[in-house]
Design an enzyme around this catalytic site. Structure first.
Site, PDB file in Angstrom:
ATOM      1  N   CYS A 130       0.941  -1.253  -0.086  1.00 30.08           N
ATOM      2  CA  CYS A 130       0.085   0.033  -0.244  1.00 30.08           C
ATOM      3  C   CYS A 130       0.960   1.066   0.090  1.00 30.08           C
ATOM      4  CB  CYS A 130      -0.647   0.000   1.317  1.00 30.08           C
ATOM      5  SG  CYS A 130      -1.940   1.440   1.482  1.00 30.08           S
ATOM      6  N   CYS A 137      -2.710  14.862   2.957  1.00 32.28           N
ATOM      7  CA  CYS A 137      -3.776  15.030   2.029  1.00 32.28           C
ATOM      8  C   CYS A 137      -4.461  16.048   2.179  1.00 32.28           C
ATOM      9  CB  CYS A 137      -4.356  13.651   2.259  1.00 32.28           C
ATOM     10  SG  CYS A 137      -5.782  13.661   0.715  1.00 32.28           S
ATOM     11  N   CYS A 141     -11.168  14.166   4.470  1.00 33.11           N
ATOM     12  CA  CYS A 141     -12.164  13.376   4.757  1.00 33.11           C
ATOM     13  C   CYS A 141     -12.196  13.134   6.250  1.00 33.11           C
ATOM     14  CB  CYS A 141     -12.178  11.967   4.155  1.00 33.11           C
ATOM     15  SG  CYS A 141     -12.004  12.068   2.345  1.00 33.11           S
ATOM     16  N   LEU A 245     -16.174   5.356  -1.709  1.00 38.17           N
ATOM     17  CA  LEU A 245     -17.669   5.627  -1.831  1.00 38.17           C
ATOM     18  C   LEU A 245     -18.107   6.327  -0.425  1.00 38.17           C
ATOM     19  CD1 LEU A 245     -20.377   5.745  -3.492  1.00 38.17           C
ATOM     20  CD2 LEU A 245     -21.026   3.477  -2.639  1.00 38.17           C
ATOM     21  N   CYS A 363      -6.114   1.045   7.076  1.00 35.04           N
ATOM     22  CA  CYS A 363      -6.461   2.363   6.270  1.00 35.04           C
ATOM     23  C   CYS A 363      -6.858   3.470   7.323  1.00 35.04           C
ATOM     24  CB  CYS A 363      -7.660   1.773   5.826  1.00 35.04           C
ATOM     25  SG  CYS A 363      -7.679   0.401   4.702  1.00 35.04           S
TER      26      CYS A 363
HETATM   27  N1  SAH Z   1      -7.029   9.252  -0.918  1.00 36.41           N
HETATM   28  C1  SAH Z   1      -7.572   7.893  -1.498  1.00 36.41           C
HETATM   29  C2  SAH Z   1      -6.452   6.767  -1.337  1.00 36.41           C
HETATM   30  C3  SAH Z   1      -6.115   6.782   0.221  1.00 36.41           C
HETATM   31  S1  SAH Z   1      -7.330   6.466   1.418  1.00 36.41           S
HETATM   32  C4  SAH Z   1      -9.126   7.612  -1.240  1.00 36.41           C
HETATM   33  O1  SAH Z   1      -9.382   8.372  -0.336  1.00 36.41           O
HETATM   34  O2  SAH Z   1      -9.222   6.559  -1.774  1.00 36.41           O
HETATM   35  C5  SAH Z   1      -7.371   4.712   1.197  1.00 36.41           C
HETATM   36  C6  SAH Z   1      -8.769   4.039   1.719  1.00 36.41           C
HETATM   37  O3  SAH Z   1      -8.787   4.125   3.438  1.00 36.41           O
HETATM   38  C7  SAH Z   1      -9.936   4.927   1.542  1.00 36.41           C
HETATM   39  O4  SAH Z   1     -10.873   4.085   0.860  1.00 36.41           O
HETATM   40  C8  SAH Z   1     -10.629   5.390   2.863  1.00 36.41           C
HETATM   41  O5  SAH Z   1     -11.881   5.489   2.683  1.00 36.41           O
HETATM   42  C9  SAH Z   1      -9.841   4.520   3.552  1.00 36.41           C
HETATM   43  N2  SAH Z   1     -10.086   5.169   5.206  1.00 36.41           N
HETATM   44  C10 SAH Z   1      -9.577   6.550   5.610  1.00 36.41           C
HETATM   45  N3  SAH Z   1      -9.691   6.487   6.763  1.00 36.41           N
HETATM   46  C11 SAH Z   1     -10.091   5.412   7.298  1.00 36.41           C
HETATM   47  C12 SAH Z   1     -10.412   4.881   8.557  1.00 36.41           C
HETATM   48  N4  SAH Z   1     -10.187   5.665   9.548  1.00 36.41           N
HETATM   49  N5  SAH Z   1     -10.740   3.837   8.824  1.00 36.41           N
HETATM   50  C13 SAH Z   1     -10.980   2.977   7.742  1.00 36.41           C
HETATM   51  N6  SAH Z   1     -10.750   3.065   6.528  1.00 36.41           N
HETATM   52  C14 SAH Z   1     -10.414   4.465   6.183  1.00 36.41           C
HETATM   53 FE1  SF4 Z   2      -7.156  11.766   1.739  1.00 36.65          FE
HETATM   54 FE2  SF4 Z   2      -9.823  11.293   2.146  1.00 36.65          FE
HETATM   55 FE3  SF4 Z   2      -8.002   9.343   0.988  1.00 36.65          FE
HETATM   56 FE4  SF4 Z   2      -7.464  10.167   3.688  1.00 36.65          FE
HETATM   57  S1  SF4 Z   2      -9.450   9.187   2.739  1.00 36.65           S
HETATM   58  S2  SF4 Z   2      -5.966   9.930   2.198  1.00 36.65           S
HETATM   59  S3  SF4 Z   2      -8.368  12.402   3.568  1.00 36.65           S
HETATM   60  S4  SF4 Z   2      -8.754  11.614   0.038  1.00 36.65           S
END
Ligand code: SAH
Ligand code: SF4
Length: 385
Positions: A130, A137, A141, A245, A363
């Protein structure tokens, strides 16, 4: 309007710029670039190919290792060029579940994390890495530690690629039969806000004379950056696509992922419908399950409706908690029930029971920049234009 760090286009520095900034980061060079460089150093073409082979195939970590290059050439390279990539490995933590988390530092002191995990198949020798694509970032989110810590800078091509070169070499050195098979852009950062460097790194990862990874085994995960998605669709590299999503209505998604104000949910799903998938492949939809927020049976049923007509599979990710985040993880039974509703509606569904949780490598737990301070606390505001 987005700040300057948001600029996506032209964010891969030209060879010339890279040269003047830091010397040539050799890990970012294609085989042709290496041949050109050899020419500039007064060497024959095949020396350029050997150089590329050492860097990309053998994963050399120093010029000294490049045994079949003359001492003189190695000296010239060391004087005029730089391998680029990771400057220092700050830490390596192994998890009980067979995963390992690396904290890498770059030349400017910025740090990112990468997590190496056994793949989801029964075969524990095929590993998935990964990787991160940005230091921090900007997407912000609300459930993500990386997002909470803010954005520092894009990662360069050599920095992105070197995570994979390093991990592959790390596995080889252990000589226990494990190999690097898959790459997922699910570490720190939003890959589709750094498309130039991400695509260049992917091209190198899939180069036959280099790492030779299959593009189908590389997955780019995005929060739904539509211009980046259009670029990915048009770039001709048949990588896998994952969409975070996480919510089922525009209002709910705006709350959790403010980027939705700028790139609405319905437009994102339309872009997924149009995405040029190779026959037989599907888009992965990641859905972080937050206790009492997006984990009801009604949410599951809405996912089924939203994904109708899109070749999809769903990856349910029980939230990985962090002290600074305002959510909880649902009980395991609710996670199972949620997945069951999706499966009953014939959606292929997996649950990502977290890897590397004991080393904060799961994640959304990647911080990397602890002790890195935001210069101005800036974060993007995703208003519709
Ligand atoms: N920025 C990209 C890739 C990195 S995040 C994206 O957002 O897709 C990778 C994954 O981790 C994403 O699907 C996100 O929704 C998830 N993720 C982020 N924070 C998380 C958390 N606290 N617990 C579980 N999954 C999380
Ligand atoms: Fe960035 Fe959102 Fe992906 Fe976290 S989940 S890395 S804040 S895009």
């Amino acid at each position: 309007m987005p700040g300057p760090e948001f600029a996506r286009e032209e964010n891969r520095m030209s060879l010339q710029e890279q040269r003047s900034a830091t010397g040539v980061p050799l890990r970012a060079l294609s085989e042709e670039d290496c041949v050109r460089l050899a020419g500039e150093l007064g060497e024959p073409e095949f020396r350029g190919r050997q150089l590329f082979h050492w860097i990309q195939k053998r994963g050399a970590r120093s010029f000294d290792e490049m045994g079949n290059l003359s001492k003189t050439l190695r000296g010239k390279l060391a004087e005029t060029c730089d391998l680029g990539g990771i400057a220092r490995v700050v830490s390596e933590k192994s998890s009980e579940d067979g995963s390992a988390k690396f904290l890498f530092e770059f030349r400017d002191g910025r740090k990112v994390e990468s997590v190496l995990m056994p793949g989801s198949t029964a075969d524990r020798t095929k590993m998935t890495l990964c990787v991160s694509s940005q230091v921090g970032c900007a997407v912000d989110c609300k459930f993500c530690v990386t997002g909470k810590n803010g954005f520092f800078r894009h990662m360069t091509t050599d920095e992105i690629l070197d995570q994979a070169l390093y991990a592959r070499r790390w596995l080889q050195d252990r000589a226990d039969g494990r190999i690097l098979r898959n790459i997922v852009f699910m570490g720190m950062g939003e890959p589709l806000l750094n498309t130039g460097n991400v695509f260049a790194a992917i091209r190198l990862m899939t180069e036959g004379n280099g790492m030779d990874l299959s593009p189908r085994r590389i997955t780019v995960s995005t929060s739904g950056i539509l211009p980046g998605l259009a670029e990915l669709a048009g770039c001709g590299i048949p990588v896998g696509l994952a969409i975070s999503l996480n919510a089922t209505t525009q209002a709910e998604r705006e709350e959790m992922m403010p980027v939705t104000r700028r790139y609405p949910l319905d437009e994102l799903l339309d872009a997924c419908r149009r995405f040029p998938l190779k026959s037989g492949s599907r888009i992965t939809f990641e859905y972080v399950l937050l206790d009492g927020v997006n984990d009801s049976p009604a949410h599951a049923r809405r996912i089924v409706k939203l994904l109708h007509g899109i070749p999809s599979k769903v990856n349910v990710i029980p939230f990985n908690p962090d002290a600074g985040l305002p959510y909880e993880r649902p009980p395991d039974e609710r996670v199972e029930e949620f997945a069951q509703i999706l499966r009953e509606a014939h959606l292929t569904t997996s649950i990502r029971w977290s890897k590397a949780l004991d080393v904060s490598g799961a994640c959304g737990q990647l911080a990397g920049q602890y002790r890195q301070k935001m210069p101005d606390g800036s974060r993007l505001v995703f208003d519709r234009e």
